[in-house]
Design a protein around this motif. Structure first.
Motif, short mmCIF file in Angstrom:
data_model
loop_
_atom_site.label_atom_id
_atom_site.label_comp_id
_atom_site.label_asym_id
_atom_site.label_seq_id
_atom_site.Cartn_x
_atom_site.Cartn_y
_atom_site.Cartn_z
N GLU A 199 22.17 96.75 51.77
CA GLU A 199 21.74 97.50 51.91
C GLU A 199 20.99 96.43 53.28
O GLU A 199 20.50 97.03 54.33
N ALA A 200 21.20 95.11 52.18
CA ALA A 200 19.75 94.31 54.04
C ALA A 200 20.89 93.98 55.06
O ALA A 200 20.17 94.32 55.92
N LEU A 201 22.07 93.83 54.36
CA LEU A 201 23.06 94.08 55.90
C LEU A 201 23.34 94.51 56.46
O LEU A 201 22.80 95.05 57.93
N GLU A 202 22.63 96.02 56.00
CA GLU A 202 23.10 97.46 56.85
C GLU A 202 21.51 97.38 57.96
O GLU A 202 21.80 97.78 58.97
N PHE A 203 20.13 97.10 57.59
CA PHE A 203 19.40 97.43 57.82
C PHE A 203 19.74 95.89 59.60
O PHE A 203 19.66 96.53 60.75
N LEU A 204 19.88 94.87 58.94
CA LEU A 204 19.97 93.65 60.37
C LEU A 204 20.68 93.64 61.28
O LEU A 204 20.98 93.45 62.42
N ASN A 205 21.99 95.01 60.89
CA ASN A 205 23.05 94.99 61.55
C ASN A 205 22.48 96.28 62.81
O ASN A 205 23.82 97.21 63.03
N GLY A 206 21.56 96.93 62.72
CA GLY A 206 20.79 97.70 63.22
C GLY A 206 21.34 99.35 62.61
O GLY A 206 20.50 99.69 63.76
N ARG A 207 21.21 99.66 61.18
CA ARG A 207 20.95 100.61 61.18
C ARG A 207 19.93 100.82 59.97
O ARG A 207 19.66 100.34 58.53
N TYR A 208 19.04 100.60 61.14
CA TYR A 208 17.21 101.16 60.01
C TYR A 208 16.45 102.42 60.37
O TYR A 208 15.27 102.59 59.99
N GLY A 209 17.39 103.12 60.71
CA GLY A 209 16.72 104.94 60.99
C GLY A 209 16.48 104.39 58.99
O GLY A 209 14.88 105.42 59.34
N LYS A 210 16.71 104.72 58.40
CA LYS A 210 16.42 104.75 56.79
C LYS A 210 15.36 104.47 56.97
O LYS A 210 14.15 105.25 56.14
N LEU A 211 15.06 102.92 56.78
CA LEU A 211 14.30 102.34 56.51
C LEU A 211 12.95 102.60 57.06
O LEU A 211 11.84 102.90 56.23
N LEU A 212 12.78 102.79 58.38
CA LEU A 212 12.03 102.93 59.22
C LEU A 212 11.04 104.46 58.67
O LEU A 212 10.21 104.88 58.87
N LYS A 213 12.35 105.75 58.14
CA LYS A 213 11.68 107.02 57.92
C LYS A 213 10.55 106.39 56.02
O LYS A 213 9.85 107.50 56.46
N LEU A 214 11.72 105.50 55.73
CA LEU A 214 10.37 105.06 54.93
C LEU A 214 9.15 104.43 55.13
O LEU A 214 8.40 105.22 53.92
N LEU A 215 9.38 103.84 55.40
CA LEU A 215 8.26 103.36 55.48
C LEU A 215 7.24 104.10 56.43
O LEU A 215 5.92 103.94 56.09
N GLU A 216 7.70 104.78 56.66
CA GLU A 216 6.64 105.72 57.46
C GLU A 216 6.06 106.48 56.46
O GLU A 216 4.73 106.88 56.39
N GLU A 217 6.62 107.14 55.76
CA GLU A 217 6.35 107.79 54.46
C GLU A 217 5.57 107.28 53.40
O GLU A 217 4.31 107.55 53.00
N ARG A 218 5.61 106.23 53.17
CA ARG A 218 4.46 105.14 52.49
C ARG A 218 3.68 105.25 52.86
O ARG A 218 2.34 104.95 52.03
N MET A 219 4.07 104.57 54.73
CA MET A 219 2.43 104.34 55.33
C MET A 219 1.65 106.35 55.48
O MET A 219 0.28 106.42 54.87
N THR A 220 2.07 107.76 55.58
CA THR A 220 1.30 108.55 55.55
C THR A 220 0.82 108.58 53.88
O THR A 220 0.06 109.38 54.12
N GLU A 221 2.15 108.35 53.21
CA GLU A 221 1.23 109.08 51.35
C GLU A 221 0.14 108.24 50.96
O GLU A 221 -0.78 108.28 50.50
#
Length: 623
Positions: A199-221
């Motif tokens: 999962e960390a490699l997925e993020f470093l390879n540029g597929r970070y959409g899910k992570l950004l969405k997760l962080l935005e949700e946590r920020m909103t919460e």
């Protein structure tokens, strides 16, 4: 002398895109004198040519020397910065403040060779089996991202030898604050840990959409819970992720040599862009205009390009990354492998960093096609088109490489010869050569030319044999590439000298003479014992004039440099009783060596500083 069309700086400034990239300044000799980066090429480059802008003396001097500029667009300012560094190290432009060799940008390293991999910051990229991401220009953002990965995926930061050291020591603080699953204690299996690494490699390879969405949700919460401190933390992490997500495509961790090839086209024209990657770094690029038919497929156009380009270039890289696979791919790779001396791969990237690099080349090709289509056509007409005109005029067909020669001397003293090379209608200055005449005394241009040509071709044949003996497939020596056509500065006499040399060496190379009229202007070509007239308004005629003038200029420049070093002497220096002062006085009075030769003793005595003894000495010397 026919001049090349001037680079219209004002007109070219209007075409600059408002995108990030690197700009490259050239002087009148086409040397790179400055490389810079820009967030907006349009705004940055225009600033150099605005008179109202305050500039340092160094920049003022640099701008005064700019004859033309070019640029490479990138997807981000970070990419532009890394490309700028690569180009500066490669070309070392005189007006750049040179970067130190030990300057290092940070990478993110994932130790995938370990049973329980770690993610860390590294200042070097080694050719090992670990994975590297970067380089990045913001060390702070890299550190934030590594910290973020540790928090989100709970990966270890220790340097314990696992699984060998499992259970030997207590878990560290990261386990207690829930930022590590303690593989050192066996609390997580290797398979579960491996999923987190993936999962960390997925993020470093540029597929970070899910992570950004997760962080935005946590920020909103967190905001909804009125936990503003936590919300700010998530917001800052989001910004760090977005900044680092602009992963550099300009440097590649494989550290290989490769060419990246992409094309943009319309109905009748195409531009092929090539990025040259050496030891993992983009160090330059070039583009090529091609005329295409509406019915031709992209793969057919790229196939034609690959065949033509790599049949003429001395270096074949290990890999070609291409937009689409060429026709007869297997045959072409075998041919390229034979030219390189080892296996060559053709890769058509489908995803990730490789695909983005090909896309970057395509973007640059499309920009060139849209902005400079007419300019490229004119340039092709005056270079390759002009060379083809000369070939057709002489009945030779395709002519790519031409060599031209000239002799320069001062009253037969210290004769020198010049060899210039034109390829595809453009001067190839790296192949120019100079010769100091060794065996000929006095002003004998024919004998001097024979010496120059003999030395040039014997040297080339010896160099070729030496490379063969060493088992080198690439015949890339300085003299091994023979011309498709020899162009001599003169008519029948010079042509016959060249043909005599070629016959003696058992070489078959077409030879023509560049004939001038009584006003010393190019008139036509002498070939196969016939003077071939040529349209004075044609591009072929203009190219002949440029070649003739360039051969003459190069010879004169070399001769002048020797004179400047005090290496060319006057024949008057060999006359007894004639020193520097009397020599200067004689040349000042008589203006030429011929007039001195014809003067009587009485006329020589009228020269300031001359007496009867010295005058008679000069008179006897020439009799």
């Amino acid at each position: 002398m026919d001049q090349e069309p001037a680079f219209d700086i004002e007109e070219e400034l209007k075409k600059l895109p408002g995108q990030p990239g690197v700009y490259i300044m050239h002087d009148a000799r086409d040397e790179i004198i400055y490389v810079g980066k820009a967030v907006s090429l349009k705004n940055r480059v225009r600033q150099y040519f605005q008179s109202s802008r305050n500039k340092t003396a160094k920049i003022e001097q640099m701008v005064s020397r700019i004859a033309r500029f070019e640029y490479i667009i990138t997807d981000s300012e970070l990419e532009a910065l890394v490309l700028e560094c690569n180009l500066i190290k490669e070309y070392r432009p005189r007006y750049n403040t040179m970067l130190k060799d030990d300057k290092a940008y940070p990478y993110i390293k994932v130790t995938v060779e370990e049973a329980f991999p770690r993610v860390m910051v590294s200042r070097t990229m080694k050719k090992d089996r670990n994975k590297y991401f970067g380089p990045y220009t913001s060390a702070g953002a890299v550190k934030d991202t590594v910290d973020l990965i540790h928090k989100l995926y709970c990966l270890r930061t220790c340097n314990r030898n696992l699984p060998k050291d499992t259970g030997k020591e207590r878990p560290c603080l990261n386990y207690h604050i829930k930022q590590c699953k303690a593989p050192c204690q066996g609390y997580i299996t290797r398979e579960e840990y491996g999923k987190a690494v993936d999962e960390a490699l997925e993020f470093l390879n540029g597929r970070y959409g899910k992570l950004l969405k997760l962080l935005e949700e946590r920020m909103t919460e967190a905001s909804e819970r009125m936990d503003f401190e936590k919300a700010i933390e998530y917001r800052e992490l989001l910004e760090s992720v977005r900044k680092v997500a602009q992963k550099q495509k300009i440097t590649d961790s494989a550290m290989e040599d490769r060419d990246i090839i992409a094309m943009a086209r319309d109905k009748t024209d195409a531009v092929v862009q090539v990025f040259f990657v050496r030891e993992g770094k983009i160090i330059g690029r070039d583009h090529f205009h091609m005329s295409v038919g509406a019915e031709e497929e992209d793969r057919q156009v790229l196939t034609s390009f690959v065949k033509q380009f790599y049949s003429g270039t001395p270096f074949v890289p290990r890999e070609l990354w291409m937009q689409t696979e060429p026709d007869d791919s297997e045959v072409i790779t075998r041919w390229l492998g034979a030219r390189r001396g080892q296996k060559v791969r053709i890769v058509v990237p489908q995803k990730g960093q490789k695909e983005r690099l090909v896309e970057l080349a395509e973007k640059n090709a499309a920009l060139i096609l849209s902005q400079d289509k007419e300019k490229i056509k004119r340039e092709e007409l005056r270079t390759i088109g002009a060379m083809n005109q000369i070939g057709d005029l002489l009945g030779l067909g395709h002519v790519r490489r031409v060599e031209a020669y000239d002799i320069s001397n001062t009253s037969g003293l210290e004769s020198v010869g010049s060899m210039i090379v034109y390829e595809d209608g453009k001067p190839k200055r790296s192949d120019y050569r100079k010769f100091r005449i060794r065996t000929v005394k006095g002003p004998n241009d024919y004998a001097s030319m024979k010496e120059v040509l003999t030395r040039r071709f014997i040297h080339g044949m010896e160099e070729f044999r030496q490379l063969e003996e060493e088992g080198m497939d690439e015949k890339t020596g300085s003299f091994t590439r023979f011309p498709d056509l020899l162009m001599m500065d003169g008519g029948r006499g010079q042509v016959n000298i060249a043909l005599e040399v070629l016959r003696e060496l058992n070489l078959s190379i077409p030879v023509c003479g560049m004939v001038k009229d009584d006003n010393h202007r190019t008139r036509g070509l002498y070939y196969n014992n016939v003077e071939v007239p040529i349209d004075r308004h044609s591009e072929g005629f203009r190219l002949i004039t440029r070649i003739q003038d360039e051969a003459h200029r190069f010879a004169i420049e070399y001769h002048r440099s020797l004179r400047g070093k005090g290496q060319v002497r006057s024949v008057l220096d060999d006359i007894p009783d004639i020193g520097p002062a009397r020599r200067k006085a004689l040349m000042r009075r008589f203006r030429s060596l011929e007039a001195v030769k014809e003067a009587t003793v009485e006329e020589l005595m009228e020269t300031p500083g001359m007496n009867r003894k010295s005058a008679e000495s000069v008179y006897r010397f020439f009799r």
